[in-house]
Scaffold this active site. Structure first.
Site, PDB file in Angstrom:
ATOM      1  N   HIS A  40      -6.089   5.605 -11.604  1.00 24.22           N
ATOM      2  CA  HIS A  40      -5.550   6.013  -9.678  1.00 24.22           C
ATOM      3  C   HIS A  40      -4.491   7.353  -9.106  1.00 24.22           C
ATOM      4  O   HIS A  40      -5.004   7.705  -8.750  1.00 24.22           O
ATOM      5  CB  HIS A  40      -4.632   4.536  -9.755  1.00 24.22           C
ATOM      6  CG  HIS A  40      -4.311   4.326  -7.917  1.00 24.22           C
ATOM      7  ND1 HIS A  40      -4.928   4.559  -7.715  1.00 24.22           N
ATOM      8  CD2 HIS A  40      -3.271   4.136  -7.933  1.00 24.22           C
ATOM      9  CE1 HIS A  40      -4.445   4.574  -6.134  1.00 24.22           C
ATOM     10  NE2 HIS A  40      -2.857   4.081  -6.239  1.00 24.22           N
ATOM     11  N   ARG A  49       3.878  -1.946 -11.800  1.00 28.43           N
ATOM     12  CA  ARG A  49       2.235  -1.904 -12.250  1.00 28.43           C
ATOM     13  C   ARG A  49       1.626  -1.580 -13.415  1.00 28.43           C
ATOM     14  O   ARG A  49       0.560  -2.109 -13.897  1.00 28.43           O
ATOM     15  CB  ARG A  49       1.730  -0.385 -11.190  1.00 28.43           C
ATOM     16  CG  ARG A  49       0.443  -0.552 -11.101  1.00 28.43           C
ATOM     17  CD  ARG A  49       0.279   1.417  -9.629  1.00 28.43           C
ATOM     18  NE  ARG A  49       0.379   0.456  -8.170  1.00 28.43           N
ATOM     19  CZ  ARG A  49       0.519   1.203  -7.532  1.00 28.43           C
ATOM     20  NH1 ARG A  49       0.036   3.021  -7.790  1.00 28.43           N
ATOM     21  NH2 ARG A  49       0.460   1.129  -5.745  1.00 28.43           N
ATOM     22  N   HIS A  92      -4.691   1.389 -11.326  1.00 28.76           N
ATOM     23  CA  HIS A  92      -3.576   0.471 -10.497  1.00 28.76           C
ATOM     24  C   HIS A  92      -4.815  -0.669 -10.887  1.00 28.76           C
ATOM     25  O   HIS A  92      -5.497  -0.893 -11.675  1.00 28.76           O
ATOM     26  CB  HIS A  92      -4.687   1.043  -9.242  1.00 28.76           C
ATOM     27  CG  HIS A  92      -4.225  -0.167  -7.950  1.00 28.76           C
ATOM     28  ND1 HIS A  92      -4.635  -1.353  -7.734  1.00 28.76           N
ATOM     29  CD2 HIS A  92      -3.337   0.855  -6.970  1.00 28.76           C
ATOM     30  CE1 HIS A  92      -3.638  -1.284  -6.831  1.00 28.76           C
ATOM     31  NE2 HIS A  92      -3.071  -0.872  -6.177  1.00 28.76           N
TER      32      HIS A  92
HETATM   33  C1  SIN Z   1      -2.335   0.307  -3.490  1.00 34.07           C
HETATM   34  O1  SIN Z   1      -2.139   0.611  -2.116  1.00 34.07           O
HETATM   35  O2  SIN Z   1      -2.464  -0.608  -3.991  1.00 34.07           O
HETATM   36  C2  SIN Z   1      -1.741   2.331  -3.928  1.00 34.07           C
HETATM   37  C3  SIN Z   1      -0.479   2.735  -2.955  1.00 34.07           C
HETATM   38  C4  SIN Z   1      -0.318   3.531  -4.255  1.00 34.07           C
HETATM   39  O3  SIN Z   1      -0.184   3.525  -4.986  1.00 34.07           O
HETATM   40  O4  SIN Z   1       1.148   4.271  -4.207  1.00 34.07           O
END
Ligand code: SIN
Length: 542
Positions: free
Chosen positions: A337, A276, A230
């Site tokens: 993440h 991402r 993330h």
């Molecule tokens: C976030 O809230 O940025 C993460 C959401 C996700 O990983 O789906």
């Protein structure tokens, strides 16, 4: 319990485990749910972003599908993705029926925007407390329904029973001897492995033991090299890492480097809303260029009231560090993440072993391809959880399609010693430094050698007792590194500096099976020796 029909055992209490327990009981079965910590503790509880579904007036399942496939960088299993987006509205309706209080605006469900989504389609509850609200609601339902729950029961080993069904060996807190539970079917909903990384948005429970336990039982794994990082996790010396939701950028927040320069448009036409993996690598390269431990998220142009009401969890967390996002920049850096790979399953949750099912983050249906679209993960737990519940009611033989290539890893066995005190933090450093956002062959081989020497010390000999819990972490870490070494290309979340582009021959899912003969995990062999890459034409999942 002798494993009678209709008595499934579900392991894990995140969204997938809770949902399968509830739905299988509604369908007339008698599930038991076990979890290694308390019932409420799981990754689900910390999910801020929300849950994606094409329910807005300007949206369509085809658009959600297109975004999911595009994010997945050539590896999305089209059948799984279609099921995911088509069934999303029905599963959201289930959550509403169970009592999840989704946020509304003027009588309509409120929809947020996130990176790489072409429409505002993210439902949230309690602002950025979506995971918490879902988890609380489902947990209360599980308790109210009288479903048998065993907390603090860690899964140690699984085996099929000769007479049918599965046997699970559990370590109960405080008990010297293992507890054996027999079940008609075993459902692994044990979640991800983000906490195997030194830098992570995940809670301590996300250690990936389900993968190790399944792998030792000879269950096929897939896509283990794809670990999603993330981009924006709170980063301050001495403070816990804490997710700063992508939805903030969806509301208009920008990334800036430490010189105050916005930089994302230099990396991608979608700027701050790029996929991402792109944002993660862009941040990493800005941090390297400016020699800083973080970059900054700038939400200072957004109204304080809006930030406090839409992001109460983030707002409260920042207040503890004397930061007000309407005034102050938020220091952020990438962190592990989401575990895209795991137990290979088909869309019904069936693994390569009859009667063993998996869903949620531990499963690898191929639905996320090489890179998951934000807010598709809670959804995955529900949609494929429903398929698993139906499969429990009417079991039909089947399983995942064979991956395009398979790495064979012989079963680990070693001296059976205790887990050395420093091993858990060493594993987390190894993964972060050598199996992180940017990888290469030399680093991955170093990681494998170091992980193999940990495994050598703690894995029991063949036929011995179940491995110690620390052995599972080391083994899952080993499997991630092993798959990352094998995939000699860059695609989605997997970036190799020595192979910086996607390669057509690697447009395939990579399986991993423990029990092959070529290689012991005490040696890191060159992947070319045992990877049988069948070529793009043989890819069954794309
Ligand atoms: C976030 O809230 O940025 C993460 C959401 C996700 O990983 O789906």
């Amino acid at each position: 319990m002798a494993g009678p029909r209709g008595r499934p055992l579900i392991v894990g209490s995140g969204i997938a485990g809770l949902y399968v327990a509830l739905r299988s009981q509604e369908l007339g079965l008698r599930p038991t749910l076990v979890t290694k910590a308390s019932l409420e503790e799981s990754n689900t509880r910390y999910a801020q972003g929300g849950i994606a579904a094409a329910v807005g007036p300007d949206d369509a399942v085809g658009l959600h599908l297109k975004d999911t496939v595009r994010a997945g960088d050539g590896l999305v299993n089209a059948k799984a993705a279609r099921i995911l987006v088509e069934e999303a509205p029905r599963r959201i309706a289930d959550l509403v029926r169970f009592g999840v209080p989704f946020d509304t605006l003027e009588g309509q469900v409120a929809l947020g925007r996130e990176a790489a989504h072409s429409r505002a389609r993210i439902l949230h509850a309690g602002g950025d407390a979506t995971g918490l609200r879902i988890e609380e609601t489902l947990r209360e339902r599980v308790v109210a329904a009288g479903i048998e729950v065993r907390e603090r029961a860690a899964l140690r080993r699984i085996a099929p029973r000769p007479e049918g069904g599965w046997r699970a060996e559990l370590a109960l807190d405080g008990a010297a001897d293992p507890t054996l539970l027999d079940a008609s079917e075993l459902v692994l909903a044990t979640g991800g492995a983000g906490n195997l990384y030194r830098e992570t948005s995940n809670p301590a429970v996300a250690m990936g033991e389900g993968v190790a336990v399944a792998a030792r039982a000879g269950v096929l794994l897939a896509d283990m090299e794809f670990v999603q990082f993330h981009p924006t996790v709170f980063h301050r010396e001495g403070a816990p890492r804490f997710l700063i939701t992508e939805a903030l950028r969806g509301e208009g927040a920008h990334l800036r480097n430490e010189r105050g320069e916005p930089f994302m448009t230099r990396y991608h036409p979608l700027g701050d809303l790029a996929p991402r993996d792109v944002v993660t690598r862009a941040i990493r390269s800005e941090m390297e260029r400016t020699r800083q431990p973080s970059v900054f998220l700038d939400a200072t142009h957004l109204s304080r009231d809006r930030l406090a009401s839409r992001f109460p969890t983030v707002f409260r967390f920042l207040a503890d560090y004397a930061l007000d996002p309407s005034r102050d920049l938020i220091p952020v850096a990438p962190a592990a993440h989401f575990t895209i790979g795991g137990i290979a399953t088909d869309t019904e949750g069936r693994s390569s072993r009859t009667g063993l099912l998996a869903c949620g983050e531990v499963a690898a249906t191929g639905v996320h391809g090489a890179n998951r679209l934000g807010s598709n993960s809670l959804l995955e737990g529900l949609v494929f959880g429903e398929h698993v519940a139906r499969q429990l009611l009417h079991p039909v033989r089947g399983g995942p399609a064979p991956p395009g290539a398979v790495v064979a890893v012989p079963p680990p066995h070693g001296a059976g010693g205790a887990v050395p005190a420093g091993a858990p933090s060493e594993i987390r450093s190894i993964l972060w430094e050598e199996v992180g956002i940017v990888r290469n062959a030399a680093g991955l081989q170093r990681a494998l050698r170091r992980l193999a020497s940990i495994l050598d010390a703690i894995e029991p000999a063949d036929g011995g007792p179940a491995p110690a819990p620390g052995a599972d972490a080391a083994f899952t870490a080993y499997l991630i590194a092993r798959a990352a070494l094998a995939r000699e290309e860059s695609r989605g979340a997997h970036y190799r500096s020595d192979f910086p582009r996607p390669r057509p021959a690697w447009r395939l899912h990579l399986g991993l099976r423990v029990g092959g003969a070529e290689e012991r995990p005490t040696r890191a062999a060159a992947p070319a020796r045992e990877v049988k890459a069948l070529g793009a034409s043989a890819v069954p999942w794309t």
